[in-house]
Design a protein around this motif. Structure first.
Motif, PDB file in Angstrom:
ATOM      1  N   PHE A  23       6.398  37.727  34.640  1.00  0.00           N
ATOM      2  CA  PHE A  23       6.255  36.337  34.211  1.00  0.00           C
ATOM      3  C   PHE A  23       5.512  35.537  35.259  1.00  0.00           C
ATOM      4  CE2 PHE A  23       9.687  37.685  31.540  1.00  0.00           C
ATOM      5  CZ  PHE A  23       9.573  36.921  30.401  1.00  0.00           C
ATOM      6  N   ARG A  24       4.819  34.497  34.787  1.00  0.00           N
ATOM      7  CA  ARG A  24       4.221  33.514  35.686  1.00  0.00           C
ATOM      8  C   ARG A  24       4.476  32.141  35.104  1.00  0.00           C
ATOM      9  NH1 ARG A  24      -1.406  31.734  34.652  1.00  0.00           N
ATOM     10  NH2 ARG A  24      -1.929  32.369  32.556  1.00  0.00           N
ATOM     11  N   GLN A  25       4.499  31.156  35.966  1.00  0.00           N
ATOM     12  CA  GLN A  25       4.713  29.781  35.519  1.00  0.00           C
ATOM     13  C   GLN A  25       3.381  29.151  35.175  1.00  0.00           C
ATOM     14  OE1 GLN A  25       6.787  27.205  38.240  1.00  0.00           O
ATOM     15  NE2 GLN A  25       7.065  25.646  36.684  1.00  0.00           N
ATOM     16  N   GLU A  30      -1.129  21.042  32.300  1.00  0.00           N
ATOM     17  CA  GLU A  30      -2.297  21.688  31.693  1.00  0.00           C
ATOM     18  C   GLU A  30      -2.042  22.081  30.235  1.00  0.00           C
ATOM     19  OE1 GLU A  30      -3.772  24.911  34.078  1.00  0.00           O
ATOM     20  OE2 GLU A  30      -3.837  23.668  35.880  1.00  0.00           O
ATOM     21  N   ILE A  31      -0.808  22.371  29.889  1.00  0.00           N
ATOM     22  CA  ILE A  31      -0.432  22.789  28.539  1.00  0.00           C
ATOM     23  C   ILE A  31      -0.221  21.575  27.630  1.00  0.00           C
ATOM     24  CG2 ILE A  31       1.298  24.049  27.189  1.00  0.00           C
ATOM     25  CD1 ILE A  31      -0.353  25.814  29.117  1.00  0.00           C
ATOM     26  N   TRP A  32       0.261  20.497  28.191  1.00  0.00           N
ATOM     27  CA  TRP A  32       0.665  19.306  27.440  1.00  0.00           C
ATOM     28  C   TRP A  32      -0.375  18.798  26.445  1.00  0.00           C
ATOM     29  CZ3 TRP A  32       5.394  16.759  27.661  1.00  0.00           C
ATOM     30  CH2 TRP A  32       5.450  15.536  27.000  1.00  0.00           C
ATOM     31  N   PRO A  33      -1.627  18.565  26.831  1.00  0.00           N
ATOM     32  CA  PRO A  33      -2.585  17.964  25.896  1.00  0.00           C
ATOM     33  C   PRO A  33      -2.729  18.740  24.585  1.00  0.00           C
ATOM     34  CG  PRO A  33      -3.481  17.910  28.102  1.00  0.00           C
ATOM     35  CD  PRO A  33      -2.236  18.763  28.153  1.00  0.00           C
ATOM     36  N   ALA A  34      -2.804  20.061  24.655  1.00  0.00           N
ATOM     37  CA  ALA A  34      -2.957  20.862  23.435  1.00  0.00           C
ATOM     38  C   ALA A  34      -1.646  20.985  22.665  1.00  0.00           C
ATOM     39  CB  ALA A  34      -3.485  22.250  23.782  1.00  0.00           C
ATOM     40  N   ALA A  35      -0.530  21.058  23.382  1.00  0.00           N
ATOM     41  CA  ALA A  35       0.763  21.269  22.728  1.00  0.00           C
ATOM     42  C   ALA A  35       1.362  19.987  22.153  1.00  0.00           C
ATOM     43  CB  ALA A  35       1.747  21.898  23.711  1.00  0.00           C
ATOM     44  N   VAL A  36       1.200  18.884  22.876  1.00  0.00           N
ATOM     45  CA  VAL A  36       1.855  17.631  22.491  1.00  0.00           C
ATOM     46  C   VAL A  36       0.834  16.556  22.134  1.00  0.00           C
ATOM     47  CG1 VAL A  36       3.468  15.838  23.264  1.00  0.00           C
ATOM     48  CG2 VAL A  36       3.807  18.208  23.992  1.00  0.00           C
ATOM     49  N   GLY A  44       2.166  17.693  38.253  1.00  0.00           N
ATOM     50  CA  GLY A  44       2.742  18.868  38.882  1.00  0.00           C
ATOM     51  C   GLY A  44       3.033  19.971  37.876  1.00  0.00           C
ATOM     52  N   PRO A  45       3.601  21.061  38.357  1.00  0.00           N
ATOM     53  CA  PRO A  45       3.800  22.218  37.492  1.00  0.00           C
ATOM     54  C   PRO A  45       4.928  22.053  36.475  1.00  0.00           C
ATOM     55  CG  PRO A  45       4.716  22.658  39.643  1.00  0.00           C
ATOM     56  CD  PRO A  45       3.999  21.325  39.729  1.00  0.00           C
ATOM     57  N   ASN A  46       5.870  21.147  36.741  1.00  0.00           N
ATOM     58  CA  ASN A  46       7.046  20.974  35.883  1.00  0.00           C
ATOM     59  C   ASN A  46       7.061  19.588  35.250  1.00  0.00           C
ATOM     60  OD1 ASN A  46       8.121  23.511  36.874  1.00  0.00           O
ATOM     61  ND2 ASN A  46       8.611  22.402  38.740  1.00  0.00           N
ATOM     62  N   LEU A  47       7.809  19.468  34.170  1.00  0.00           N
ATOM     63  CA  LEU A  47       8.011  18.170  33.535  1.00  0.00           C
ATOM     64  C   LEU A  47       9.288  17.559  34.096  1.00  0.00           C
ATOM     65  CD1 LEU A  47       7.075  16.206  31.254  1.00  0.00           C
ATOM     66  CD2 LEU A  47       8.742  17.364  29.807  1.00  0.00           C
ATOM     67  N   ALA A  61      11.629  20.409  32.471  1.00  0.00           N
ATOM     68  CA  ALA A  61      11.171  21.561  31.704  1.00  0.00           C
ATOM     69  C   ALA A  61      10.108  22.305  32.493  1.00  0.00           C
ATOM     70  CB  ALA A  61      10.606  21.126  30.359  1.00  0.00           C
ATOM     71  N   ALA A  62      10.065  23.607  32.273  1.00  0.00           N
ATOM     72  CA  ALA A  62       9.053  24.468  32.874  1.00  0.00           C
ATOM     73  C   ALA A  62       8.582  25.432  31.797  1.00  0.00           C
ATOM     74  CB  ALA A  62       9.630  25.230  34.061  1.00  0.00           C
ATOM     75  N   ILE A  63       7.360  25.918  31.940  1.00  0.00           N
ATOM     76  CA  ILE A  63       6.783  26.845  30.955  1.00  0.00           C
ATOM     77  C   ILE A  63       6.439  28.152  31.664  1.00  0.00           C
ATOM     78  CG2 ILE A  63       4.876  27.248  29.361  1.00  0.00           C
ATOM     79  CD1 ILE A  63       4.610  24.187  29.146  1.00  0.00           C
ATOM     80  N   PHE A  64       6.811  29.253  31.024  1.00  0.00           N
ATOM     81  CA  PHE A  64       6.528  30.578  31.570  1.00  0.00           C
ATOM     82  C   PHE A  64       5.759  31.400  30.559  1.00  0.00           C
ATOM     83  CE2 PHE A  64      10.409  29.054  33.478  1.00  0.00           C
ATOM     84  CZ  PHE A  64      10.178  29.261  34.822  1.00  0.00           C
TER      85      PHE A  64
END
Length: 67
Positions: A23-25, A30-36, A44-47, A61-64
């Motif tokens: 797994f990697r974080q 970076e994920i937010w714009p497309a997902a939400v 930063g890396p976490n919400l 929240a964190a994404i892996f």
């Protein structure tokens, strides 16, 4: 989680990643714009959402991704 304590969040991430090498974080911002949509409310890396900054309960929240 509904906690903002490092031992319940970042420490758990470190322990998980140390014992799950496949797994990697992924950075939430970076994920937010497309997902939400729109801009991620935190940097930063976490919400991290807080009552003082975001008018919400404490939230983390964190994404892996499995590689």
């Amino acid at each position: 989680t509904c906690s903002l304590l490092p031992e319940e969040n970042e420490a758990q991430i470190a322990g998980f990643l140390a014992s799950h090498e496949s797994f990697r974080q992924l950075p939430v911002e970076e994920i937010w714009p497309a997902a939400v949509g729109g801009r991620c409310p935190t940097r930063g890396p976490n919400l991290h959402l807080t009552p003082a900054s975001h008018g919400t309960d404490g939230f983390f929240a964190a994404i892996f991704e499995r590689g």
